[in-house]
Design a protein around this motif. Structure first.
Motif, PDB file in Angstrom:
ATOM      1  N   LEU B 300       0.831  -1.209   0.000  1.00 26.48           N
ATOM      2  CA  LEU B 300       0.000   0.000   0.000  1.00 26.48           C
ATOM      3  C   LEU B 300       0.860   1.251   0.000  1.00 26.48           C
ATOM      4  N   LYS B 301       1.915   1.213   0.816  1.00 25.33           N
ATOM      5  CA  LYS B 301       2.749   2.404   0.927  1.00 25.33           C
ATOM      6  C   LYS B 301       3.492   2.683  -0.369  1.00 25.33           C
ATOM      7  N   LEU B 306       3.835   6.258  -5.209  1.00 20.85           N
ATOM      8  CA  LEU B 306       3.672   6.548  -6.633  1.00 20.85           C
ATOM      9  C   LEU B 306       2.655   7.683  -6.841  1.00 20.85           C
ATOM     10  N   MET B 307       1.529   7.556  -6.107  1.00 21.80           N
ATOM     11  CA  MET B 307       0.486   8.579  -6.211  1.00 21.80           C
ATOM     12  C   MET B 307       1.010   9.931  -5.745  1.00 21.80           C
ATOM     13  N   LYS B 335      -8.691  -3.877  -4.693  1.00 21.94           N
ATOM     14  CA  LYS B 335      -8.787  -4.067  -3.254  1.00 21.94           C
ATOM     15  C   LYS B 335      -7.865  -3.094  -2.527  1.00 21.94           C
ATOM     16  N   SER B 336      -6.638  -2.936  -3.058  1.00 21.17           N
ATOM     17  CA  SER B 336      -5.693  -2.078  -2.347  1.00 21.17           C
ATOM     18  C   SER B 336      -6.142  -0.622  -2.419  1.00 21.17           C
ATOM     19  N   LEU B 337      -6.760  -0.241  -3.542  1.00 21.50           N
ATOM     20  CA  LEU B 337      -7.282   1.131  -3.626  1.00 21.50           C
ATOM     21  C   LEU B 337      -8.379   1.355  -2.593  1.00 21.50           C
ATOM     22  N   ARG B 338      -9.223   0.308  -2.447  1.00 18.69           N
ATOM     23  CA  ARG B 338     -10.302   0.443  -1.464  1.00 18.69           C
ATOM     24  C   ARG B 338      -9.734   0.556  -0.041  1.00 18.69           C
ATOM     25  N   GLU B 339      -8.681  -0.254   0.225  1.00 27.98           N
ATOM     26  CA  GLU B 339      -8.056  -0.178   1.555  1.00 27.98           C
ATOM     27  C   GLU B 339      -7.470   1.211   1.800  1.00 27.98           C
ATOM     28  N   LYS B 358      -4.365  13.952   4.342  1.00 30.79           N
ATOM     29  CA  LYS B 358      -3.804  12.925   5.221  1.00 30.79           C
ATOM     30  C   LYS B 358      -2.850  12.002   4.450  1.00 30.79           C
ATOM     31  N   GLY B 359      -3.309  11.613   3.245  1.00 30.91           N
ATOM     32  CA  GLY B 359      -2.479  10.740   2.420  1.00 30.91           C
ATOM     33  C   GLY B 359      -1.180  11.422   2.022  1.00 30.91           C
TER      34      GLY B 359
END
Lengths: 245, 375
Positions: B300-301, B306-307, B335-339, B358-359
């Motif tokens: 996720l990190k 990347l984002m 799924k990872s985007l949803r998380e 926050k992100g």
């Protein structure tokens, strides 16, 4: 001013099987020096320390510490073994290992108390490991394990320290921390003997050096004897090394 | 008789009580001393010693002609100690490694012992029946005097262990260093080894020579999984050993007098198995869970990083971007985007994502945080 003699080794000979590992070593180490023992692999560097400390029985020879046999002077001597010589998965904590340094002065059966605990915490602080005191030892990094070993020797409050490759597998931060502590010890009049591998750092870290390759090649002040001639005699090749004058 | 009936009988059946007490004490002393054997990496020494005890039992019987337990065990003790000294002698005096020395002594003594047992069985002496019980053990043969002996030896071992706790611990961790502090390491070594031999000999009647070593090792191996403190490990090993002894005996006695040794060992193995899988710190299950969680977290990190790079190209960090532009990157799934949305790092809107405050902060501090973890 003539310095006192801290360690005197006479005619020390050690053999494991048939081949001698150490041959007729005579060695005199004055008080308050920081001495490196250098030599190639299999030169008997660790064996020299271990036979001085009575861990290995020599075939011949004697060792005296401040003029008396080693057996009577044990309390003046502390030892830091190679980090790899013990199983770091042993169920114990950093403070517990350091506390082991007090066992010698306690003698048989007596348990360490508050006084010993306090001394051990101070030793941990000196090596910068106080915040890790309750850490299980397998969860320490190599450098941290080496610092714990050093703290265990510091707590013995000895006059002479023997260390077997304390810089092996530790990072630069730990190496600097350790060498600073060793220099402090020397300043306080203690004698420190270190089995050392990195020839580049000898002139920077040490003021005394012993060249060893089964026989003793030379021993004396780094400034006088750390030269190409002795390095070549010890390592058998023409070893060029930059000597900081 | 079922096991529950066995435990009901325990309250009023004198014989069962004696046997249960005996196996509990035996399990405790074996677990206690087994911890030392395991930590000294002498796990196989116990196996060699117990096998080496067999000829002693046979010879003691041949000399006295009687099946007095104490005399037989004395014989076992003597030959067990001889075997131990042979092993130590071989490893120090010759080039043989300790595993070779252990194997040699084990098979030599056991072979000799079996030879003597078969010889005894051919004798016209009605007394010999039952000596073969020492191979796999039979707890049902325990009588009060046997149990008393176990209790006495265990108490002495416990006393010695508490008295020399500091010295034992030091030797177990760092033998060379112990020597430099002026302790007589030979004495401490002999003391530990002697009590290990004694515990093994005491267990022969119940567990038998073949499987006795498991009684030493299994409780200690299980206990190591649950703690990082030596005293707790020794204590837990004693408890595990005692439970294995009691349950093993109960099962063997309630099922037509099965040989006790194998049953006790199987029970002890259950302790080992459960500990290896379920212990919180070292157990396989929790390690695997931690591993997966960490890997997922890192994944996720990485996506967030990347984002972060993309978001930085815009003045407004929350400017929406097409999900498509992440396609070249392997690390993201729906799924990872949803998380990530759940963590409030990003907001999702149809085919677009936008970074939140926050992100952005999280991504900015990722590298610093990683440093803190490593410290």
């Amino acid at each position: 001013m003539k310095q006192k003699i801290a360690i005197q080794v006479d005619d020390l000979t050690v053999a494991y099987n048939y081949k001698p590992v150490l041959w007729d070593i005579d060695l005199v180490v004055p008080e308050a020096v920081l001495m490196a023992i250098v030599g190639p692999n299999g030169a008997g560097k660790s064996t020299l320390i271990k036979s001085i400390l009575g861990i290995i029985d020599p075939i011949a020879g004697s060792v005296s510490i401040y003029g008396k046999p080693y057996d009577k002077q044990r309390k003046l001597v502390a030892y830091v073994p190679q980090k790899g010589s013990v199983d770091w998965d042993f169920p114990t904590t950093a403070i517990d290992v350091v506390m082991m340094g007090t066992y010698g002065s306690l003698g048989w059966i007596k348990r360490p108390g508050q006084k010993e605990k306090k001394a051990s915490l101070e030793a941990l602080e000196k090596v910068g490991m106080l915040s890790f005191k309750n850490r299980q030892i397998s969860q320490l990094s190599g450098g941290q394990q080496q610092r714990v070993f050093l703290a265990r020797a510091l707590v013995q409050n000895a006059a002479i320290y023997f260390m077997d490759e304390p810089f092996q597998g530790v990072d630069a931060t730990t190496e600097i921390a350790i060498i600073n502590i060793l220099k402090e010890l020397r300043k306080a009049g203690k004698t420190v003997v270190v089995v050392h591998h990195d020839l580049q750092t000898v002139p920077e870290y040490f003021d005394w050096v012993t060249f060893l390759n089964v026989k003793k090649i030379a021993t004396g002040p780094v400034k006088e004897i750390f030269n190409d001639d002795n390095l070549t005699k010890t390592y058998g090749i023409n070893y060029k090394v930059a000597v900081n004058k | 008789m079922s096991i529950s009936e066995y435990f009901q009988l325990l309250t009023n059946d004198y014989t069962l009580r004696t046997i249960t007490l005996g196996t509990a004490v035996l399990g405790a002393i074996c677990g206690m001393l087994g911890s030392f054997a395991v930590l000294r990496k002498q796990s196989l020494l116990g196996d060699a010693i117990s096998h080496a005890a067999l000829p002693g039992i046979a010879i003691a019987f041949l000399i006295t002609g009687a099946k007095d337990t104490n005399i037989l065990l004395l014989g076992a003790l003597v030959s067990g100690l001889i075997g131990t000294f042979w092993i130590k002698g071989m490893t120090t005096k010759t080039h043989l490694k300790s595993d070779t020395a252990l194997g040699l002594v084990l098979s030599l003594f056991f072979g000799f012992g079996m030879l003597l047992l078969t010889f005894i069985q051919k004798q016209p002496n009605a007394n010999q029946a039952g000596l073969d019980k020492y191979l796999f053990g039979q707890a049902a043969t325990l009588v009060e005097s046997d149990v008393n002996l176990m209790i006495i030896v265990t108490s002495i071992a416990l006393f010695i262990m508490v008295l020399f706790w500091k010295e034992f611990k030091l030797l177990l961790f760092d033998a060379d260093y112990t020597k430099t502090l002026g302790f007589n390491t030979r004495f401490i070594d002999i003391l530990i080894t002697f009590f290990i031999v004694l515990a093994i000999v005491l267990g022969l009647q119940t567990v038998g020579v073949v499987l006795m070593s498991a009684m030493l090792l299994a409780p200690a191996a299980a206990a190591r999984q649950w703690t990082n403190k030596l005293s707790v490990m020794v204590f837990l090993a004693a408890i595990f050993g005692a439970f294995s002894g009691v349950f093993g005996t109960a099962i063997s006695a309630s099922q037509n007098n099965l040989s006790t040794g194998p049953v006790i060992v199987l029970v002890a193995s259950v302790f080992v198995l459960v500990s290896f899988i379920f212990s919180p710190g070292r157990g396989l299950l929790f390690r695997e869970l931690r591993f997966r969680r960490n890997r997922n977290d890192l994944q996720l990190k990485k996506t967030l990083q990347l984002m972060f790079g993309i978001a930085q190209t815009h003045e407004n960090i929350s400017h929406p971007h097409a999900i498509k532009i992440l396609n070249n990157f392997q690390g993201f799934t729906k799924k990872s985007l949803r998380e990530m949305e759940e963590k409030e790092w990003i907001t999702l809107n149809k085919q677009e994502w936008a970074m939140t405050e926050k992100g952005f902060n999280e991504a900015e501090n990722l590298f610093n945080k990683q440093l803190e973890v490593n410290e």
